[in-house]
Write a protein that holds these residues in place. Structure first.
Motif, short mmCIF file in Angstrom:
data_model
loop_
_atom_site.label_atom_id
_atom_site.label_comp_id
_atom_site.label_asym_id
_atom_site.label_seq_id
_atom_site.Cartn_x
_atom_site.Cartn_y
_atom_site.Cartn_z
N LEU A 280 -5.33 42.51 23.40
CA LEU A 280 -6.26 41.48 23.87
C LEU A 280 -5.47 40.54 24.78
O LEU A 280 -4.36 40.13 24.44
CB LEU A 280 -6.84 40.71 22.68
N ILE A 281 -6.05 40.25 25.92
CA ILE A 281 -5.32 39.41 26.90
C ILE A 281 -6.12 38.14 27.16
O ILE A 281 -7.34 38.19 27.34
CB ILE A 281 -5.11 40.17 28.22
N SER A 282 -5.41 37.02 27.17
CA SER A 282 -6.07 35.75 27.44
C SER A 282 -5.15 34.85 28.25
O SER A 282 -3.93 34.91 28.12
CB SER A 282 -6.42 35.08 26.10
N GLN A 283 -5.76 34.01 29.06
CA GLN A 283 -4.95 33.05 29.80
C GLN A 283 -4.64 31.87 28.90
O GLN A 283 -5.44 31.53 28.00
CB GLN A 283 -5.70 32.54 31.02
N ALA A 284 -3.49 31.25 29.10
CA ALA A 284 -3.12 30.08 28.30
C ALA A 284 -2.13 29.25 29.10
O ALA A 284 -1.72 29.63 30.21
CB ALA A 284 -2.50 30.53 26.98
N THR A 285 -1.78 28.12 28.54
CA THR A 285 -0.80 27.24 29.18
C THR A 285 0.24 26.87 28.13
O THR A 285 -0.11 26.61 26.99
CB THR A 285 -1.48 25.95 29.70
N ILE A 286 1.50 26.88 28.52
CA ILE A 286 2.54 26.40 27.60
C ILE A 286 3.22 25.19 28.23
O ILE A 286 3.13 24.98 29.45
CB ILE A 286 3.57 27.50 27.26
N PHE A 287 3.89 24.44 27.36
CA PHE A 287 4.52 23.20 27.83
C PHE A 287 6.00 23.19 27.43
O PHE A 287 6.42 22.39 26.59
CB PHE A 287 3.78 21.98 27.26
N PRO A 288 6.79 24.03 28.01
CA PRO A 288 8.22 24.04 27.65
C PRO A 288 8.93 22.85 28.29
O PRO A 288 8.77 22.62 29.50
CB PRO A 288 8.72 25.37 28.22
N GLU A 289 9.68 22.12 27.50
CA GLU A 289 10.46 20.96 27.96
C GLU A 289 9.61 20.02 28.81
O GLU A 289 10.06 19.51 29.84
CB GLU A 289 11.67 21.44 28.77
N GLY A 290 8.36 19.84 28.40
CA GLY A 290 7.48 18.89 29.08
C GLY A 290 6.89 19.41 30.37
O GLY A 290 6.07 18.76 31.01
N ARG A 291 7.26 20.63 30.75
CA ARG A 291 6.69 21.20 31.97
C ARG A 291 5.42 21.96 31.59
O ARG A 291 5.20 22.28 30.43
CB ARG A 291 7.68 22.17 32.63
N GLN B 199 3.13 25.41 32.28
CA GLN B 199 3.26 26.74 32.88
C GLN B 199 2.12 27.64 32.40
O GLN B 199 1.83 27.72 31.20
CB GLN B 199 4.60 27.36 32.48
N SER B 200 1.46 28.28 33.35
CA SER B 200 0.39 29.21 33.00
C SER B 200 1.00 30.53 32.54
O SER B 200 1.96 31.01 33.15
CB SER B 200 -0.50 29.48 34.21
N ILE B 201 0.42 31.06 31.49
CA ILE B 201 0.94 32.34 30.99
C ILE B 201 -0.24 33.24 30.59
O ILE B 201 -1.39 32.81 30.59
CB ILE B 201 1.87 32.16 29.76
#
Lengths: 390, 234
Positions: A97-108, A110-112
């Motif tokens: 299953l594939i989904s778009q998401a956003t992560i926040f590494p070190e306050g940045r 990033q779309s993943i």
């Protein structure tokens, strides 16, 4: 046979001049075979890695799914089709299953892509077993490239935000449980692998999948309504096209090499005919026809190719074998090409490649050797005997 | 006696294009040569000696008239037939030796036999015999660059004689040799002429050669002005 014997005598008698040409030509032999072998090695390695890590034996795509269009991902999911349920349970197919998401590494930010995978699957080399863990957060496996770009390490926590099937935003923390090392950047860059069940819960999509990967050893049977089957050829099209483009590019290099070698042979032939016109006249006086002299000079030129093949074999076989065993280290920059490139590529030399290259060089050398000899047909033997320029 | 005539030349004319016109090198030559002759075409430079030898040797063709060598009309021969005539029946000796520089003495002498497709054993025997005739049996592995001018010309004689041709055509064979070497060469050829009954035809204006000739054909401006037999008994 006589022409061969005489040509061999002439070549050996010419000494250094012959060997210079032969060495240049043998270098072309070795480089062409090495280059082609390197590409073939890359092709095989890339295809093998992509099959093992991403493509499998082919994939069923949800009819809405288009990996090159991120807007389709939101709607490209559906229940596992009935026809594939049994196969999935048997382990010959695995759903993702594939989904778009956003992560926040070190306050940045990033779309993943979040990819839900069955932890027990054995079809792909993705180390999905690591996501089967009791951690409270979302257990996630990422690749080395992703880890490098986000500066995440094993054990790190990172905030993940996603929109579920109803469009509601939600967020949670993911814990990096493993960092995988793969040659296939397309399962690594900007991707996070988590348990399929967990992603289905997060997205509120129970039993739903985006793609179903089949085992590479399982024959694919029949169409499935609402799902498009993409075979290996389709899924490996990118790498095939890149290798093809590389082959064309490298062909230019080896054509240049071949051209230089041919230029040397052509030049030698022209000079040889000019310098040896007295000899040509003598040959005719001793009873050779013009045709025989043309044949003699052509064979002499062509024998450069045969000697070059022998010389190339003497030093080329050990060099190429060493290269095939030790591999050729690829520069780090090529990792960003988006194609499956290993740190080391092991050239592969097929019999077809060696025979084909040898024939190509021999035929080209023979043609190049023949062209200047046409001048012999126009020579007057009475003038040639005296070494007169005509 | 007509049967023993191996070269018949009848009203031979040879012209070369020069500028817009034509230069007549040979002008109405009538000659015959018999088997075993030791003859020379003598005359000053430009008198047509070499041209005559070239035509007899089927390296060139007549403009007019007829030249028959061993019953083959030179003007009517195709390239292949002319090559076969040279290969099987004619030997050439040149002023500048014309040895093949990358070959050894043995290989140079062996060359015409390769074209005759003789077996390796027959070739070896024939080459050894030929080198013995010219006294060069000890030089088989030498290359032309390692030989003196006299030795080179002796190799050339061996090469011309190795296939035992009916006719040997020698164009200024001593021009590049000193007196001693010239005499040695000529004695060798005279001996071979006597022993093998080979017809020798020289083109020369060298007195050293002329003294050895049994027949002198004087050529001037492309015409035979004198044809004399020399009595060697006196």
């Amino acid at each position: 046979m006589i022409a061969l014997k005489l040509a061999y005598r002439n070549l050996v008698g010419a000494g250094l001049r012959t060997w210079l040409n032969v060495i240049v030509l043998s270098f072309s032999f070795v480089v062409i075979i090495w280059y082609q072998g390197l590409l073939e090695g890359w092709n095989r390695q890339a295809r093998r890695d992509m099959i093992e890590w991403e493509v499998g034996g082919g994939q069923y795509w949800h009819q809405e799914y288009d990996p090159y269009d991120p807007f389709t991902i939101r709607d490209s999911h559906g229940s596992l089709p009935e026809g594939l349920k049994a196969k999935t349970e048997k382990g010959s197919h695995t759903p993702i299953l594939i989904s778009q998401a956003t992560i926040f590494p070190e306050g940045r930010i990033q779309s993943i892509l979040l990819k839900g995978i069955d932890p027990k699957q054995k079809i792909l080399s993705i180390p999905s077993e690591y996501v089967e863990t009791d951690v409270e957060e979302i257990p996630a496996v990422i690749g080395t490239r992703m880890a490098k770009s986000t500066n995440l390490k094993i054990g790190d926590l990172v905030a993940v935000r996603w929109r579920d099937v109803n469009g509601t935003f939600d967020a949670a923390e993911a814990r990096i449980v493993h960092i995988m090392k793969t040659n296939v950047g397309t399962v690594d860059n900007g991707q996070m692998w988590i348990p399929l069940k967990r992603l289905r819960n997060m997205m509120q999509m129970p039993g739903e999948v985006t793609i179903i990967v089949s085992d590479k050893d399982t024959a694919v049977s029949g169409a499935v309504a609402g799902w498009n089957f993409k075979d290996q050829d389709f899924l490996l099209q990118d790498i095939t096209e890149v290798i093809q483009a590389k082959k064309v590019g490298i062909s230019i290099i080896y054509l240049l090499l071949l051209f230089l070698a041919m230029l040397a042979i052509f030049n030698t032939q022209v000079l040889s005919i000019f310098r040896r016109r007295k000899e040509i006249g003598t040959h005719i006086a001793l009873g050779m026809t013009r045709g025989q002299v043309v044949r003699l000079f052509t064979i002499e030129g062509a024998m450069h190719g045969i000697l070059a093949a022998i010389v190339a074999a003497i030093y080329g076989i050990p060099v190429l074998a060493f290269s095939a065993v030790k591999g050729f280290a690829m520069p780090q920059a090529v990792d960003s090409y988006g194609l499956a490139i290993a740190e080391k590529i092991f050239p592969t030399y097929s019999a077809g490649l060696v025979i084909g290259t040898t024939l190509l060089v021999l035929i080209t050398v023979t043609i190049v050797s023949f062209l200047p000899t046409r001048r012999i047909s126009k020579m007057k033997p009475t003038e040639a005997i005296r070494g007169k320029i005509q | 006696m007509e049967d023993s005539k191996i070269i018949l030349i009848d009203a031979l004319v040879k012209q070369f294009p020069i500028g817009g016109g034509e230069f007549t090198a040979l002008d109405g030559i009538d000659l015959t040569f018999g088997k075993g002759e030791f003859a020379g075409v003598v005359g000053p430079s430009g008198s047509g000696k070499t041209t005559l030898l070239n035509i007899i040797g089927s390296l060139d063709t007549p403009t007019d008239g007829r030249v028959s060598v061993l019953d083959q009309s030179i003007g009517d021969l195709s390239h292949k037939k002319a090559a076969r005539l040279r290969n099987e029946h004619l030997g050439f000796i040149f002023q500048t030796f014309n040895l093949l520089p990358v070959y050894t003495v043995f290989e140079n002498v062996e060359f015409p036999l390769l074209l005759l497709k003789m077996t390796a054993a027959s070739r070896k025997n024939a080459v050894q015999d030929a080198l013995e005739w010219v006294g060069l049996s000890n030089k088989v592995k030498s290359r032309p660059a390692q030989l003196s001018g006299g030795e080179c010309q002796r190799v050339a004689i061996a090469r011309a004689m190795v296939k035992r041709p009916e006719i040997v055509l020698a164009d200024e064979p001593t021009a590049n040799l000193d007196a001693e070497n010239s005499h040695n060469i000529l004695q060798t050829m005279e001996k071979l002429n006597a022993e093998l009954e080979t017809t020798f035809i020289f083109a020369t204006h060298d007195e050293k050669v002329i003294r050895y000739l049994h027949r002198k054909i004087h050529l001037e401006d492309g015409r035979v002005v004198k044809d004399e037999l020399i009595d060697k008994k006196n």
